[in-house]
Design a protein around this motif. Structure first.
Motif, mmCIF file in Angstrom:
data_model
loop_
_atom_site.group_PDB
_atom_site.id
_atom_site.type_symbol
_atom_site.label_atom_id
_atom_site.label_comp_id
_atom_site.label_asym_id
_atom_site.label_seq_id
_atom_site.Cartn_x
_atom_site.Cartn_y
_atom_site.Cartn_z
ATOM 1 N N ILE A 188 -1.816 12.348 1.536
ATOM 2 C CA ILE A 188 -1.891 11.244 0.579
ATOM 3 C C ILE A 188 -1.015 10.127 1.119
ATOM 4 N N CYS A 189 -1.618 8.975 1.392
ATOM 5 C CA CYS A 189 -0.853 7.890 2.017
ATOM 6 C C CYS A 189 -1.196 6.535 1.387
ATOM 7 N N HIS A 190 -0.363 5.556 1.681
ATOM 8 C CA HIS A 190 -0.555 4.185 1.233
ATOM 9 C C HIS A 190 -1.700 3.551 2.021
ATOM 10 N N SER A 191 -2.355 2.560 1.423
ATOM 11 C CA SER A 191 -3.475 1.907 2.098
ATOM 12 C C SER A 191 -3.039 1.219 3.393
ATOM 13 N N ALA A 192 -1.765 0.788 3.471
ATOM 14 C CA ALA A 192 -1.274 0.162 4.696
ATOM 15 C C ALA A 192 -1.263 1.160 5.846
ATOM 16 N N VAL A 193 -0.887 2.396 5.540
ATOM 17 C CA VAL A 193 -0.882 3.455 6.553
ATOM 18 C C VAL A 193 -2.314 3.795 6.944
ATOM 19 N N ALA A 194 -3.183 3.935 5.947
ATOM 20 C CA ALA A 194 -4.583 4.262 6.222
ATOM 21 C C ALA A 194 -5.263 3.175 7.047
ATOM 22 N N THR A 195 -4.957 1.918 6.730
ATOM 23 C CA THR A 195 -5.555 0.804 7.471
ATOM 24 C C THR A 195 -5.125 0.836 8.931
ATOM 25 N N THR A 243 8.655 -2.486 5.401
ATOM 26 C CA THR A 243 8.508 -1.535 4.305
ATOM 27 C C THR A 243 8.347 -0.136 4.883
ATOM 28 N N ILE A 244 9.096 0.818 4.336
ATOM 29 C CA ILE A 244 8.971 2.213 4.768
ATOM 30 C C ILE A 244 8.058 2.940 3.791
ATOM 31 N N LYS A 343 6.654 2.903 9.022
ATOM 32 C CA LYS A 343 6.549 1.497 8.617
ATOM 33 C C LYS A 343 5.101 1.018 8.628
ATOM 34 N N GLY A 344 4.212 1.945 8.511
ATOM 35 C CA GLY A 344 2.808 1.602 8.458
ATOM 36 C C GLY A 344 1.949 2.679 9.085
#
Length: 344
Positions: A188-195, A243-244, A343-344
């Motif tokens: 489960i990750c943030h959209s920034a990581v997925a992108t 952002t972390i 950080k992404g």
């Protein structure tokens, strides 16, 4: 048209409609095997005083060095260790009121319209509870607990390449579980990581073939063979100009789950005096989410149900251990919970 009126409200029927409405977030977790439903925990809670906290025994594995069978050495026996895991029930409630509830939120089908909104609301609450628990267990302190916290955390946020790449997930799960890394099933990750992963072509979207033979995307992706869920509610923390992001990795039965129920889960109440009369819908739930191999201690809990902040407090969690003065903790490599800080 059915009216949203407390005089004709049927709580049992409304409850069945809530269960029928698809619960997107929770269903994804359940389908991936992350939550192991244990209905027997509800009975155990009823049998213990208070009905909100239980301690479940866990049997240890046999171990010890084999003895030399040489015709002279005596056989000495050892016993297995007995562990216990403590679990807490989280209770939540919410009410909504309208001066003219029927006209405001009832469509052509009252039940579907209202139940869809309430079910979606509780999905968000449940996900927030899970995220609070995850934050709490990674805030644990103490030598025995830090073996899990440090071992199950891959922090690349301060590295030269602080963003995730094609090999980051595999490195994280190997660090957490070694040759047992197959226990992990989803991220489960943030959209920034997925992108970022999508830009690296490290994500593969699942597809299916329809009745006409046309291949279509399912809208679900995998990363290194693990299901990838994208949700911006996962933790993110500002760090200087960056952002972390925290990405959680979960596996089969990462949480024991039980819907413990409330005496009156749903009810309508009419207040004829306020604002000329209002209808109030009240809903309640009591659920148990217990991370595998980790106990809730109640060390910093002030009521009979933990708040979100209390679930996030490291002092309220500890790795499962025995009752001896020199604690023996379970092997943290068996716990299918890990995280990546990037950080992404």
């Amino acid at each position: 048209m059915p009216q949203f009126d407390s005089k004709i409200f049927n709580a049992e029927v409304f409850g069945r409609y809530l269960e029928r409405i698809p619960r997107v977030k929770q269903n994804k977790l359940l389908e991936a095997g992350v939550m192991r439903t244990r209905g027997e925990l509800k009975t155990m809670l009823a049998d213990q005083t208070g009905g909100n906290y239980i301690t479940v025994p866990m049997l240890g594995l046999i171990d010890g060095e084999p003895l030399n069978y040489d015709g002279a050495t005596d056989v000495t026996a050892t016993s297995t260790r007995t562990y216990s895991q403590s679990m807490v029930v989280t209770g939540r409630m919410k009410a909504w009121q309208e001066k003219d509830f029927s006209a405001d939120i009832t469509g052509t089908d009252f039940m579907d319209n209202v139940a869809a909104q309430v079910a979606a609301y509780w999905d968000d609450v449940d996900q927030d509870t899970l995220l609070s628990i995850l934050k709490g267990i990674f805030s644990m302190t103490g030598a025995g607990n830090l073996a899990f916290v440090n071992g199950h955390t891959l922090d690349i946020s301060a590295e030269t390449e602080p963003v995730v790449g094609p090999t980051t997930l595999n490195t994280a799960i190997q660090k957490a579980a070694g040759d047992n890394k197959g226990i992990f099933k989803l991220v489960i990750c943030h959209s920034a990581v997925a992108t970022n992963l999508e830009n690296l072509s490290a994500v593969e979207y699942l597809k299916y073939t329809d009745k006409k033979g046309v291949e279509r995307a399912l809208g679900m992706a995998t990363w290194n063979g693990r299901l990838l869920l994208i949700d911006d509610s996962v933790p993110s923390e500002a760090a200087e100009s960056d952002t972390i992001y925290t990405s959680y990795i979960l596996g089969d039965g990462a949480f024991d789950y039980c819907d413990c129920g409330a005496k009156v889960p749903n009810e309508m109440w009419r207040d004829p005096k306020t604002a000329g009369g209002v209808e109030v819908l009240i809903t309640r739930q009591r659920k148990l989410f217990a991370p595998r191999g980790i106990s809730f201690t109640k060390a910093s809990m002030t009521s009979l149900s933990p708040t979100g902040a209390e679930l996030e407090t490291g002092a309220n969690w500890t790795l499962v251990h025995d009752d001896q003065s020199s604690k023996s903790y379970i092997n943290h490599k068996a716990i299918p919970i890990a995280r990546i800080l990037s950080k992404g």
